[in-house]
Enzyme design. Structure first.
Site, PDB file in Angstrom:
ATOM      1  N   ILE A  60     -58.354 -34.822  43.316  1.00  0.00           N
ATOM      2  CA  ILE A  60     -59.945 -34.753  43.128  1.00  0.00           C
ATOM      3  C   ILE A  60     -60.625 -35.126  41.611  1.00  0.00           C
ATOM      4  CG2 ILE A  60     -60.452 -32.838  44.759  1.00  0.00           C
ATOM      5  CD1 ILE A  60     -60.429 -30.797  42.366  1.00  0.00           C
ATOM      6  N   GLU A  84     -55.252 -25.484  41.251  1.00  0.00           N
ATOM      7  CA  GLU A  84     -53.959 -25.019  40.730  1.00  0.00           C
ATOM      8  C   GLU A  84     -54.407 -23.433  40.833  1.00  0.00           C
ATOM      9  OE1 GLU A  84     -50.972 -26.128  40.247  1.00  0.00           O
ATOM     10  OE2 GLU A  84     -51.459 -28.137  40.297  1.00  0.00           O
ATOM     11  N   THR A 134     -63.311 -17.022  42.931  1.00  0.00           N
ATOM     12  CA  THR A 134     -62.162 -16.165  42.919  1.00  0.00           C
ATOM     13  C   THR A 134     -62.930 -14.842  41.860  1.00  0.00           C
ATOM     14  OG1 THR A 134     -60.099 -15.184  41.802  1.00  0.00           O
ATOM     15  CG2 THR A 134     -61.148 -16.944  40.730  1.00  0.00           C
ATOM     16  N   ASP A 135     -62.378 -13.486  42.382  1.00  0.00           N
ATOM     17  CA  ASP A 135     -62.862 -12.220  41.600  1.00  0.00           C
ATOM     18  C   ASP A 135     -62.338 -12.254  40.071  1.00  0.00           C
ATOM     19  OD1 ASP A 135     -60.134 -11.669  42.287  1.00  0.00           O
ATOM     20  OD2 ASP A 135     -60.582  -9.935  43.384  1.00  0.00           O
ATOM     21  N   GLU A 136     -61.235 -13.062  40.138  1.00  0.00           N
ATOM     22  CA  GLU A 136     -60.552 -13.128  38.479  1.00  0.00           C
ATOM     23  C   GLU A 136     -61.498 -13.324  37.539  1.00  0.00           C
ATOM     24  OE1 GLU A 136     -56.581 -14.020  38.140  1.00  0.00           O
ATOM     25  OE2 GLU A 136     -56.017 -13.548  40.095  1.00  0.00           O
ATOM     26  N   TYR A 160     -55.675 -19.586  34.336  1.00  0.00           N
ATOM     27  CA  TYR A 160     -56.127 -20.015  35.805  1.00  0.00           C
ATOM     28  C   TYR A 160     -57.587 -19.302  35.832  1.00  0.00           C
ATOM     29  CZ  TYR A 160     -57.287 -18.792  40.650  1.00  0.00           C
ATOM     30  OH  TYR A 160     -57.957 -18.625  41.724  1.00  0.00           O
ATOM     31  N   ALA A 162     -59.857 -18.610  33.469  1.00  0.00           N
ATOM     32  CA  ALA A 162     -60.832 -19.311  32.587  1.00  0.00           C
ATOM     33  C   ALA A 162     -61.095 -20.641  33.237  1.00  0.00           C
ATOM     34  CB  ALA A 162     -60.248 -19.372  31.207  1.00  0.00           C
ATOM     35  N   LYS A 164     -61.279 -21.679  36.500  1.00  0.00           N
ATOM     36  CA  LYS A 164     -62.001 -21.298  37.531  1.00  0.00           C
ATOM     37  C   LYS A 164     -63.539 -20.884  37.022  1.00  0.00           C
ATOM     38  CE  LYS A 164     -61.408 -21.255  41.387  1.00  0.00           C
ATOM     39  NZ  LYS A 164     -61.568 -22.196  42.526  1.00  0.00           N
ATOM     40  N   ASN A 189     -57.785 -10.933  46.546  1.00  0.00           N
ATOM     41  CA  ASN A 189     -56.490 -11.550  46.858  1.00  0.00           C
ATOM     42  C   ASN A 189     -56.422 -11.575  48.222  1.00  0.00           C
ATOM     43  OD1 ASN A 189     -56.083 -10.268  44.054  1.00  0.00           O
ATOM     44  ND2 ASN A 189     -54.292 -10.845  44.397  1.00  0.00           N
ATOM     45  N   ASN A 259     -49.882  -2.630  43.421  1.00  0.00           N
ATOM     46  CA  ASN A 259     -48.788  -3.358  43.628  1.00  0.00           C
ATOM     47  C   ASN A 259     -47.769  -2.868  44.092  1.00  0.00           C
ATOM     48  OD1 ASN A 259     -50.352  -5.584  42.711  1.00  0.00           O
ATOM     49  ND2 ASN A 259     -49.640  -5.515  40.675  1.00  0.00           N
TER      50      ASN A 259
HETATM   51  P1  NAD Z   1     -52.854 -22.963  46.961  1.00  0.00           P
HETATM   52  O1  NAD Z   1     -52.144 -23.265  45.694  1.00  0.00           O
HETATM   53  O2  NAD Z   1     -52.129 -22.423  48.138  1.00  0.00           O
HETATM   54  O3  NAD Z   1     -53.436 -24.411  47.520  1.00  0.00           O
HETATM   55  C1  NAD Z   1     -54.177 -25.297  46.633  1.00  0.00           C
HETATM   56  C2  NAD Z   1     -54.398 -26.659  47.324  1.00  0.00           C
HETATM   57  O4  NAD Z   1     -55.139 -27.451  46.679  1.00  0.00           O
HETATM   58  C3  NAD Z   1     -52.905 -27.503  47.689  1.00  0.00           C
HETATM   59  O5  NAD Z   1     -53.002 -28.182  49.230  1.00  0.00           O
HETATM   60  C4  NAD Z   1     -52.657 -28.367  46.741  1.00  0.00           C
HETATM   61  O6  NAD Z   1     -52.299 -29.369  47.200  1.00  0.00           O
HETATM   62  C5  NAD Z   1     -54.414 -28.903  46.463  1.00  0.00           C
HETATM   63  N1  NAD Z   1     -54.738 -29.389  45.175  1.00  0.00           N
HETATM   64  C6  NAD Z   1     -54.168 -29.133  44.060  1.00  0.00           C
HETATM   65  N2  NAD Z   1     -54.725 -29.876  42.920  1.00  0.00           N
HETATM   66  C7  NAD Z   1     -55.438 -30.919  43.675  1.00  0.00           C
HETATM   67  C8  NAD Z   1     -55.790 -31.983  43.181  1.00  0.00           C
HETATM   68  N3  NAD Z   1     -55.967 -32.377  41.656  1.00  0.00           N
HETATM   69  N4  NAD Z   1     -56.476 -32.756  44.023  1.00  0.00           N
HETATM   70  C9  NAD Z   1     -56.531 -32.427  45.452  1.00  0.00           C
HETATM   71  N5  NAD Z   1     -55.975 -31.395  45.889  1.00  0.00           N
HETATM   72  C10 NAD Z   1     -55.477 -30.451  44.990  1.00  0.00           C
HETATM   73  O7  NAD Z   1     -54.470 -22.118  46.691  1.00  0.00           O
HETATM   74  P2  NAD Z   1     -55.213 -21.153  47.731  1.00  0.00           P
HETATM   75  O8  NAD Z   1     -54.345 -19.764  47.411  1.00  0.00           O
HETATM   76  O9  NAD Z   1     -54.953 -21.525  48.974  1.00  0.00           O
HETATM   77  O10 NAD Z   1     -56.423 -21.092  46.862  1.00  0.00           O
HETATM   78  C11 NAD Z   1     -57.514 -22.026  47.215  1.00  0.00           C
HETATM   79  C12 NAD Z   1     -58.610 -21.732  46.554  1.00  0.00           C
HETATM   80  O11 NAD Z   1     -59.173 -20.570  46.671  1.00  0.00           O
HETATM   81  C13 NAD Z   1     -58.635 -21.927  45.031  1.00  0.00           C
HETATM   82  O12 NAD Z   1     -59.674 -22.764  44.446  1.00  0.00           O
HETATM   83  C14 NAD Z   1     -58.473 -20.465  44.557  1.00  0.00           C
HETATM   84  O13 NAD Z   1     -59.017 -20.433  43.248  1.00  0.00           O
HETATM   85  C15 NAD Z   1     -59.216 -19.919  45.476  1.00  0.00           C
HETATM   86  N6  NAD Z   1     -58.999 -18.343  45.831  1.00  0.00           N
HETATM   87  C16 NAD Z   1     -57.629 -18.136  46.029  1.00  0.00           C
HETATM   88  C17 NAD Z   1     -57.462 -16.705  46.390  1.00  0.00           C
HETATM   89  C18 NAD Z   1     -56.211 -16.139  46.787  1.00  0.00           C
HETATM   90  O14 NAD Z   1     -55.910 -14.899  46.773  1.00  0.00           O
HETATM   91  N7  NAD Z   1     -55.134 -17.263  46.995  1.00  0.00           N
HETATM   92  C19 NAD Z   1     -58.493 -15.699  46.362  1.00  0.00           C
HETATM   93  C20 NAD Z   1     -59.785 -16.171  45.802  1.00  0.00           C
HETATM   94  C21 NAD Z   1     -59.912 -17.418  45.722  1.00  0.00           C
HETATM   95  O1  DAU Z   2     -58.003 -12.268  42.982  1.00  0.00           O
HETATM   96  C1  DAU Z   2     -57.774 -13.486  43.459  1.00  0.00           C
HETATM   97  C2  DAU Z   2     -56.718 -14.190  43.012  1.00  0.00           C
HETATM   98  O2  DAU Z   2     -55.365 -13.571  43.440  1.00  0.00           O
HETATM   99  C3  DAU Z   2     -56.672 -15.683  43.112  1.00  0.00           C
HETATM  100  O3  DAU Z   2     -57.684 -16.008  42.559  1.00  0.00           O
HETATM  101  C4  DAU Z   2     -55.505 -16.502  42.692  1.00  0.00           C
HETATM  102  O4  DAU Z   2     -55.524 -17.796  43.216  1.00  0.00           O
HETATM  103  C5  DAU Z   2     -54.089 -15.744  43.494  1.00  0.00           C
HETATM  104  O5  DAU Z   2     -52.983 -16.208  43.195  1.00  0.00           O
HETATM  105  C6  DAU Z   2     -54.187 -13.999  43.071  1.00  0.00           C
HETATM  106  O6  DAU Z   2     -53.983 -13.779  41.824  1.00  0.00           O
HETATM  107  P1  DAU Z   2     -53.062 -12.738  41.294  1.00  0.00           P
HETATM  108  O7  DAU Z   2     -52.290 -13.030  40.145  1.00  0.00           O
HETATM  109  O8  DAU Z   2     -53.758 -11.193  41.710  1.00  0.00           O
HETATM  110  O9  DAU Z   2     -51.840 -12.989  42.587  1.00  0.00           O
HETATM  111  P2  DAU Z   2     -50.346 -12.658  42.349  1.00  0.00           P
HETATM  112  O10 DAU Z   2     -49.794 -12.605  43.802  1.00  0.00           O
HETATM  113  O11 DAU Z   2     -49.524 -13.724  41.515  1.00  0.00           O
HETATM  114  O12 DAU Z   2     -49.926 -11.326  41.942  1.00  0.00           O
HETATM  115  C7  DAU Z   2     -50.664 -10.194  42.449  1.00  0.00           C
HETATM  116  C8  DAU Z   2     -50.245  -9.036  41.636  1.00  0.00           C
HETATM  117  O13 DAU Z   2     -48.880  -8.655  41.814  1.00  0.00           O
HETATM  118  C9  DAU Z   2     -50.645  -9.229  40.536  1.00  0.00           C
HETATM  119  O14 DAU Z   2     -50.885  -7.958  39.712  1.00  0.00           O
HETATM  120  C10 DAU Z   2     -49.302  -9.579  39.603  1.00  0.00           C
HETATM  121  C11 DAU Z   2     -48.222  -8.705  40.400  1.00  0.00           C
HETATM  122  N1  DAU Z   2     -47.096  -9.466  40.591  1.00  0.00           N
HETATM  123  C12 DAU Z   2     -46.904 -10.796  41.101  1.00  0.00           C
HETATM  124  C13 DAU Z   2     -45.842 -11.482  41.164  1.00  0.00           C
HETATM  125  C14 DAU Z   2     -45.795 -12.745  41.582  1.00  0.00           C
HETATM  126  C15 DAU Z   2     -45.852  -8.948  40.426  1.00  0.00           C
HETATM  127  O15 DAU Z   2     -45.656  -7.653  40.031  1.00  0.00           O
HETATM  128  N2  DAU Z   2     -44.538  -9.272  40.343  1.00  0.00           N
HETATM  129  C16 DAU Z   2     -44.554 -10.618  40.720  1.00  0.00           C
HETATM  130  O16 DAU Z   2     -43.485 -11.291  41.039  1.00  0.00           O
END
Ligand code: NAD
Ligand code: DAU
Length: 359
Positions: A60, A84, A134-136, A160, A162, A164, A189, A259
């Site tokens: 992108i 990312e 994201t809520d973050e 991350y 910041a 977003k 999450n 957690n």
């Molecule tokens: P993910 O890391 O699993 O997937 C990210 C995707 O984006 C991958 O397919 C990757 O190849 C693609 N990508 C990365 N950089 C790119 C670039 N420069 N150009 C084109 N494609 C690129 O992420 P996810 O957990 O599926 O999250 C997706 C979205 O939802 C993110 O914007 C994240 O901030 C948001 N979000 C995630 C969560 C969560 O809990 N995972 C919660 C709330 C919001």
């Molecule tokens: O809240 C939404 C966010 O949730 C998204 O925007 C992010 O993309 C997504 O990755 C997720 O972020 P978190 O940091 O909350 O997710 P993660 O799974 O990395 O961690 C969840 C919680 O668990 C967090 O408090 C950190 C903790 N954790 C995580 C890992 C990987 C551990 O205690 N041990 C671990 O090894």
């Protein structure tokens, strides 16, 4: 709405969204994805030849390539997920987060704006740009009992969040300054099928099955609000179709857990199944290990999704218990996906946790 351009469709939430759109709607889906480590090659294999699915391998941040994609597919809407997404990686290596989440979103906005400006009046009026946030971005609730509400102040803690937050500000500025018809969602999450094992639930699941330590950061009492990924996909579609332009919608599962509670629930789910116990392991929960905390670790997030429920009638279908059971079912039924995903993050796991799984 005939054609939707989804960025990041190869990732965890993006692949759930693409599968949902192809199964439950009539729209054509254009998936724009760079295919970083986070895009599993098998996640969308089942729809690779679907007549309403198109894939474009594009970064992108690459404006000419993006412009060519918009010209070729003429979308009616953009759902922007490419990012990312892993907080721990952003702490160690923030550069890619700024490049994709901030600068990439800027390039996408500018491409969408020029394309939108050239549409005829009815298509211009109907066009939507949905920013998946994201809520973050709201930062740490700490011990305060409230939940995040739409319009609340931003206070991101990690590189991350910041990045977003910056992207969200750009999206809203492109609405106010240029009139681009945007929508913004903030979700809590997610968990479910096809999530990479760098994130809490799949990491703990894979480690438990292999008899490795389950590394909880700090005291394990940090609180997250969990939502099954397919419920997120349905919410995004509801907001795209029914959301009011310029508005923000929260998406969450009303499932706050520490957690430690999450990992204990996962271990109990595994105990309830007829699985071979790893050598020397009496109970999965005995593998729980408290390790060094994440720098800047937010204590609590909680999302108030009342606006989405009231205005658009959305509600989650899965409870945390039913969603967790479905998640475990999926990973156990897809060992080849699991193997490739593990290989995709092996170097990261080694670097971040060390060979024994401890930090
Ligand atoms: P993910 O890391 O699993 O997937 C990210 C995707 O984006 C991958 O397919 C990757 O190849 C693609 N990508 C990365 N950089 C790119 C670039 N420069 N150009 C084109 N494609 C690129 O992420 P996810 O957990 O599926 O999250 C997706 C979205 O939802 C993110 O914007 C994240 O901030 C948001 N979000 C995630 C969560 C969560 O809990 N995972 C919660 C709330 C919001
Ligand atoms: O809240 C939404 C966010 O949730 C998204 O925007 C992010 O993309 C997504 O990755 C997720 O972020 P978190 O940091 O909350 O997710 P993660 O799974 O990395 O961690 C969840 C919680 O668990 C967090 O408090 C950190 C903790 N954790 C995580 C890992 C990987 C551990 O205690 N041990 C671990 O090894």
């Amino acid at each position: 709405m005939e054609r939707v351009l989804v960025t990041g469709g190869g990732g965890f939430i993006g692949s759930a969204l693409v599968l949902h759109l192809l199964a439950e709607t009539e729209v054509e889906v254009v998936n724009v994805d760079k295919l970083t480590y986070a895009a599993h090659p098998d996640s969308l294999a089942a729809v690779a030849d679907h007549p309403r699915y198109h894939f474009e391998r594009v970064d992108i941040g690459d404006r000419p390539a993006l412009e060519a994609v918009f010209d070729r597919h003429r979308p009616d809407a953009v759902i922007h997920l490419a990012a990312e997404s892993h907080v721990d990686r952003s702490i160690r290596e923030p550069a890619a987060f700024i490049a994709t989440n901030l600068v990439g979103t800027y390039q996408l906005l500018e491409t969408a704006r020029a394309y939108w400006a050239g549409l005829d009046a009815p298509r211009r009026a109907a066009f939507r740009f949905l920013q998946v946030s994201t809520d973050e971005v709201y930062g740490d609730l700490g011990d305060r009992p409230e939940r995040f509400r739409e319009g609340g102040p931003y206070a991101p803690s990690s590189p991350y969040s910041a990045s977003k937050a910056g992207a969200d500000h750009l999206v809203r500025a492109w609405h106010r300054t240029y009139g681009l018809p945007v929508l913004v969602t903030h979700c809590s999450n997610n968990y479910g099928p096809r999530q990479y094992p760098e994130k809490l639930i799949p990491l703990m699941l894979f480690n438990a099955l292999a008899g490795r330590p389950l590394p909880l950061y700090g005291d394990g009492r940090q609180v997250r609000d969990w939502l099954y990924v397919e419920d997120h996909a349905r919410a995004l579609w509801a907001v795209l179709l029914g959301g009011r332009v310029g508005e923000t919608y929260h998406i969450g599962g009303d499932a706050e857990r520490t957690n430690l509670e999450v990992v204990e629930a996962l271990c109990a789910e595994l105990e309830g199944r007829d699985l071979p116990r790893p050598p020397g392991v009496r109970a999965f929960r005995d593998l729980i290990t408290f390790v060094a905390d994440r720098p800047g670790h937010d204590r609590r997030y909680a999302i108030d999704a009342g606006k989405l429920r009231r205005e658009l009638g959305w509600q989650p279908r899965e409870t945390f218990a039913s969603g967790l059971a479905r998640t475990v079912d999926w990973y156990l039924a897809n060992p080849s996906w699991v193997e490739r995903a593990r290989a995709g993050v092996a170097e990261w796991l080694e670097r971040h946790y060390g060979g024994g799984g401890e930090r």
